[in-house]
Scaffold this motif. Structure first.
Motif, short mmCIF file in Angstrom:
data_model
loop_
_atom_site.label_atom_id
_atom_site.label_comp_id
_atom_site.label_asym_id
_atom_site.label_seq_id
_atom_site.Cartn_x
_atom_site.Cartn_y
_atom_site.Cartn_z
N ALA A 16 0.99 -1.25 -0.04
CA ALA A 16 -0.02 0.15 0.01
C ALA A 16 0.85 1.27 -0.05
N LEU A 17 1.82 1.25 0.72
CA LEU A 17 2.60 2.62 0.78
C LEU A 17 3.57 2.60 -0.17
N ALA A 175 9.83 8.75 9.48
CA ALA A 175 9.37 7.62 10.69
C ALA A 175 8.08 7.77 10.75
N PRO A 176 7.14 7.03 10.00
CA PRO A 176 5.81 7.05 10.20
C PRO A 176 5.31 6.22 11.38
N ALA A 177 4.13 6.56 12.00
CA ALA A 177 3.51 5.47 12.89
C ALA A 177 2.21 5.05 12.60
N TYR A 178 1.89 3.92 12.32
CA TYR A 178 0.71 3.36 12.03
C TYR A 178 0.01 3.85 10.58
N PHE A 205 -5.39 7.09 11.89
CA PHE A 205 -4.21 6.66 11.20
C PHE A 205 -3.88 7.32 9.90
N CYS A 206 -2.46 7.15 9.58
CA CYS A 206 -1.78 8.03 8.56
C CYS A 206 -2.04 7.25 7.32
N SER A 207 -2.28 8.00 6.32
CA SER A 207 -2.80 7.51 4.89
C SER A 207 -1.35 7.38 4.04
N PRO A 208 -1.27 6.29 3.40
CA PRO A 208 -0.23 6.07 2.48
C PRO A 208 0.14 7.32 1.49
N VAL A 211 2.54 10.22 3.38
CA VAL A 211 3.72 9.62 3.26
C VAL A 211 4.29 9.77 2.27
N ALA A 212 3.83 9.43 0.89
CA ALA A 212 4.11 9.53 -0.47
C ALA A 212 4.31 11.15 -0.53
N HIS A 213 3.47 11.95 -0.36
CA HIS A 213 3.67 13.27 -0.53
C HIS A 213 5.01 13.80 0.10
N THR A 214 5.24 13.28 1.23
CA THR A 214 6.48 13.60 1.87
C THR A 214 7.69 13.15 1.34
#
Length: 240
Positions: A16-17, A175-178, A205-208, A211-214
């Motif tokens: 997913a990520l 460093a993501p969490a969940y 929860f964080c969305s994939p 994180v992809a944007h970061t």
């Protein structure tokens, strides 16, 4: 954020990520090399992003060595692949400890070792490692091997950042969490998920895609003055 003409290698690309990262970098113009053990999902990803799929097991050093020998030069390396174990210290087997470290850490080291000289020769490069909040908190639901491997990945990030800072290459970690992925939806039970939601200050929860944007920002020319940084994405679980 334009990445036209850049080539990005993303490991763990079929998850997913990883898929969200590939889609975002492709949308920004990058050519994608997608590496994963899941052939079926790799083929689907190739259809949607135009990625070049490479099916291999990062836990198999010989297989990875073969892939590395055939890789074209990359401008952006995203070491995203990771396996989770919930086993705490007394239950952690040495066999599984080594397997987790081969995938979460050794593969990132070997791919970096291959990619960095070519980045230096072109005077530009980005290394982005997917660490985890587990490495900072000691692991809550995560086990000892996972937590340790992610802490070591952060150390690898710092080492690469220091060594290559003057050579046009940056190295950073996230460093993501969940993140809402199978690690959360399948490897944690419903009671664990509900407890975590009650503990996360933002209440979700964080969305994939977040994180992809970061990843896309750290990969962009706009982030050229950022290196040796760990970007926390934990919804307020920890401030520093």
């Amino acid at each position: 954020m334009n990445l036209d003409g850049k080539t990005a290698l993303v490991t763990g690309a079929a998850g997913a990520l990883g898929a969200a990262i590939c889609e975002r970098l492709a949308a920004d113009g990058a050519n994608i090399i997608a590496l994963d053990i899941d052939q079926t999902h790799l083929e689907k990803l190739a259809e949607t992003t135009g990625a070049t799929p490479i099916c291999t097991d990062l836990g198999d050093p010989r297989s990875l060595e073969t892939v590395i020998g055939e890789l074209a030069p990359v401008d952006i390396l995203v070491n995203n692949a990771g396996v989770l174990s919930n086993d705490k210290l007394e239950k952690q087997s040495l066999t599984d400890w080594h397997r987790i470290h081969r995938i979460n850490l050794d593969a990132a080291f070997l791919l970096s070792q291959n990619a960095l000289p070519k980045m230096v020769s072109r005077g530009w490069g980005r290394v982005i490692n997917m660490s985890s909040w587990a490495s900072k908190c000691g692991g809550l639901t995560a086990g000892t091997a996972y937590t340790t491997s992610k802490a070591a990945l952060t150390g690898l990030t710092f080492s690469v950042a220091r060594e290559y800072a003057g050579k046009g290459v940056t190295a950073n970690a996230i460093a993501p969490a969940y993140v809402m992925s199978p690690m959360v939806s399948e490897q944690l039970c419903e009671d664990q998920r509900q407890h975590l939601l009650s503990e996360i200050p933002v209440g979700r929860f964080c969305s994939p895609e977040e994180v992809a944007h970061t990843v896309a920002f750290l990969a962009s020319p706009l982030a050229g003055f950022i290196t040796g940084e760990v970007i926390d994405m934990n919804g307020g679980l920890q401030f520093d």
